[in-house]
Scaffold this active site. Sequence first.
Site, PDB file in Angstrom:
ATOM      1  N   ASP A 204     -67.789  10.226 -17.214  1.00 41.66           N
ATOM      2  CA  ASP A 204     -66.750   9.650 -17.405  1.00 41.66           C
ATOM      3  C   ASP A 204     -67.540   8.949 -17.133  1.00 41.66           C
ATOM      4  O   ASP A 204     -67.002   7.310 -18.375  1.00 41.66           O
ATOM      5  CB  ASP A 204     -65.328  10.649 -17.596  1.00 41.66           C
ATOM      6  CG  ASP A 204     -65.033  10.498 -17.777  1.00 41.66           C
ATOM      7  OD1 ASP A 204     -65.762  11.116 -18.990  1.00 41.66           O
ATOM      8  OD2 ASP A 204     -64.236  11.226 -17.555  1.00 41.66           O
TER       9      ASP A 204
ATOM     10  N   ARG B 172     -57.971   6.673 -27.196  1.00 44.89           N
ATOM     11  CA  ARG B 172     -57.290   7.644 -26.042  1.00 44.89           C
ATOM     12  C   ARG B 172     -57.415   7.985 -24.788  1.00 44.89           C
ATOM     13  O   ARG B 172     -56.900   9.054 -23.641  1.00 44.89           O
ATOM     14  CB  ARG B 172     -58.097   9.316 -26.376  1.00 44.89           C
ATOM     15  CG  ARG B 172     -58.232   9.110 -28.246  1.00 44.89           C
ATOM     16  CD  ARG B 172     -59.377  10.737 -28.310  1.00 44.89           C
ATOM     17  NE  ARG B 172     -59.190  12.373 -27.720  1.00 44.89           N
ATOM     18  CZ  ARG B 172     -59.998  11.857 -26.434  1.00 44.89           C
ATOM     19  NH1 ARG B 172     -61.575  11.533 -26.444  1.00 44.89           N
ATOM     20  NH2 ARG B 172     -59.466  13.034 -25.602  1.00 44.89           N
TER      21      ARG B 172
ATOM     22  N   CYS C 216     -63.294  14.532 -28.437  1.00 46.30           N
ATOM     23  CA  CYS C 216     -64.608  14.292 -28.501  1.00 46.30           C
ATOM     24  C   CYS C 216     -65.495  14.964 -28.442  1.00 46.30           C
ATOM     25  O   CYS C 216     -65.538  15.838 -27.724  1.00 46.30           O
ATOM     26  CB  CYS C 216     -64.769  12.921 -27.183  1.00 46.30           C
ATOM     27  SG  CYS C 216     -63.404  11.164 -26.985  1.00 46.30           S
TER      28      CYS C 216
ATOM     29  N   LYS D  94     -54.871   9.300 -17.147  1.00 43.78           N
ATOM     30  CA  LYS D  94     -54.744  10.369 -18.432  1.00 43.78           C
ATOM     31  C   LYS D  94     -54.986  11.499 -17.522  1.00 43.78           C
ATOM     32  O   LYS D  94     -54.313  12.566 -18.171  1.00 43.78           O
ATOM     33  CB  LYS D  94     -55.060   9.373 -18.882  1.00 43.78           C
ATOM     34  CG  LYS D  94     -55.600  10.531 -20.099  1.00 43.78           C
ATOM     35  CD  LYS D  94     -56.730  10.729 -21.242  1.00 43.78           C
ATOM     36  CE  LYS D  94     -58.043  11.435 -21.364  1.00 43.78           C
ATOM     37  NZ  LYS D  94     -58.756  11.631 -21.886  1.00 43.78           N
ATOM     38  N   ASN D  95     -55.993  12.201 -16.621  1.00 46.07           N
ATOM     39  CA  ASN D  95     -56.495  12.582 -16.582  1.00 46.07           C
ATOM     40  C   ASN D  95     -55.785  13.632 -16.035  1.00 46.07           C
ATOM     41  O   ASN D  95     -56.209  15.078 -15.463  1.00 46.07           O
ATOM     42  CB  ASN D  95     -58.038  13.395 -16.130  1.00 46.07           C
ATOM     43  CG  ASN D  95     -59.629  12.589 -17.638  1.00 46.07           C
ATOM     44  OD1 ASN D  95     -59.063  13.106 -18.343  1.00 46.07           O
ATOM     45  ND2 ASN D  95     -60.028  12.481 -16.968  1.00 46.07           N
TER      46      ASN D  95
ATOM     47  N   ARG E 236     -67.954  22.047 -25.218  1.00 48.69           N
ATOM     48  CA  ARG E 236     -66.904  22.749 -23.839  1.00 48.69           C
ATOM     49  C   ARG E 236     -66.318  23.753 -24.093  1.00 48.69           C
ATOM     50  O   ARG E 236     -65.242  24.303 -25.074  1.00 48.69           O
ATOM     51  CB  ARG E 236     -66.154  21.178 -23.876  1.00 48.69           C
ATOM     52  CG  ARG E 236     -66.750  20.486 -24.128  1.00 48.69           C
ATOM     53  CD  ARG E 236     -66.019  19.338 -23.447  1.00 48.69           C
ATOM     54  NE  ARG E 236     -65.814  18.520 -24.760  1.00 48.69           N
ATOM     55  CZ  ARG E 236     -64.663  17.438 -24.215  1.00 48.69           C
ATOM     56  NH1 ARG E 236     -64.425  16.677 -23.143  1.00 48.69           N
ATOM     57  NH2 ARG E 236     -64.258  16.759 -24.935  1.00 48.69           N
TER      58      ARG E 236
END
Length: 426
Positions: free
Chosen positions: A305, A397, A116, A22-23, A121
Site C-alpha cells: 500500500d 476511499r 480497486c 481505514k483497514n 484477489r
Amino acid sequence: MDKLVIEGGNPLSGTIRIHGAKNAALPILAASLLAEGVHSLHNVPKLLDIQTMLEILERLGCRGVHEEETVTIDTSLVSTSHVPEDLMRQMRSSIFLMGPLLSRFGEVTIYQPGGCAIGERKIDLHLQGLLALGAEVVESNGRVFCRAERLTGNDIHLDYPSVGATENIMMAAAKADGTTTITGAAREPEIQDLQNFLNKMGAHIMGAGTDTITIQGVEKLYPCIYEVIPDRIVAGTVMIAAAATRGSVTLTRTNAGHLSSLIHVLRRAGVQITVCNDIINISCLGRPKAVERVITSPYPSFPTDLQSQIMVLLSLADGFSVIKETVFEGRFKHVEEMARMGADISIDLNRAFIRGVQRLYGATVEATDLRAGAALVIAGLAAQGTTVVEQAHHIDRGYDGIEKLFQKLGARITRKVPAPGPFEKI
C-alpha cells in the site's frame, strides 16, 4: 468526477495529526454485528469506504450515526444476513461481513466484492476457513451462500497470510464451539486491533501479531466503546510526501512500530527521521539517494500500500532504484501516469526500474486506484508547475480529505467539483 489541482514545488512544513485506520475500522464495524446493542467507536475517519460499510450495515437493519470521528451504531435490530449486491460490489472490505453474519444468523449471502482494480484477489481462503469451521458453501454466478447450524472450532492453516481471511476466521470463530487455531496467519497491526476489539466485547483471542492466533469460543459477546488505531498508510503517505517535497513535517498520533519498514527505506534514502513516543519528525532538505532494492511483502515487510508512493520519491532520487512488487500484479498502473510528469521508470513483469530525474513536471493524470492516486498527489506536490489528478474519488476511499490534509502543511492543492449537468439540476 472530482479532480485535484496542485501547484507544486512547495516544501511541506508543519504538524499534522493522523486519522484512524481505514483497514482497522472496516473489520471492526463488521465485527460489531457479533454483539447486539449500541457500540461507540472512536477515531473512525470519514472515508468513502467507511460510508459504504455504514450503508451496508443500515440496509441490514443497523441504526448508526457518524459524527466527527465517532460512529455510534445499534446492531440489535439486524433482520437479514443477505448483503446487498450493489453495495458489496463497490468495496472489497464488504467481505468482512461473512464471518459475523454467519455466526449470528447461521447463514449469509454475499457476492464477489469489488474495490480497486489492482490485481486478482480471490476469496478462496475466506471460504476454506469457514468450511473448516463447519459451514456449507454454495457458489453460483458470483453469489456465495454459506450456512451452518453451529460453527465448531478447528485447526486452520492459511497457505498465504491473507489479512482478510485471518480476520474473517477470527470473527466467525469468536462464538464457535471449542478452540480455533489459525497458523500461517497475517500479522498486520489491524489484525491486532481487531483482536483487541473482540476481546473488549468479551472474546478470548490471543496471538494476533504473530503467525499463530488462538480463539477460544465464547457463548456471548457484548457491545463496547473502542478507539481505532492510527492509519499507518496515511502516516506513510505524509512522510513520503514530506521527503519528496524536501520539507520538514511532524506527525502526531502515530505508531512508529507500525512503520518500521518504511522508516528503514527512508533512512537509506538519506531522509532524517526522529521518533518520540507517538510523534514522528521527518525532514529531507536535499536530494534523496537511490535505494538499490525495495521488495513489497506482507507485514512486517514493506507494505504494498506504500509501493506507489515510495516510487515517487525514488523517481526524484540520485541514482538507480528497483522496486519488486510481490503482493498484487496490477499495482504499477501509476507508472504510465508518472511518465507524463517526466519520471524515468521501466517495468519488467513485477519489477520497476527507476532512474532518478532532477525534477518532475506538472501534467493532467488519472488516479486509477486508491494508492496510485495518492502517489500522483505526492508527485504533483513535488513537481514544477500545475498537476491535475482526475478521478479523485478513488483517493477518497482511503484519505479523509487528502487536499485538506496537505493544505494544513502548506500545500497549494484544491478540489474541483464538476458543475451538475442539465438533468441533475431538475
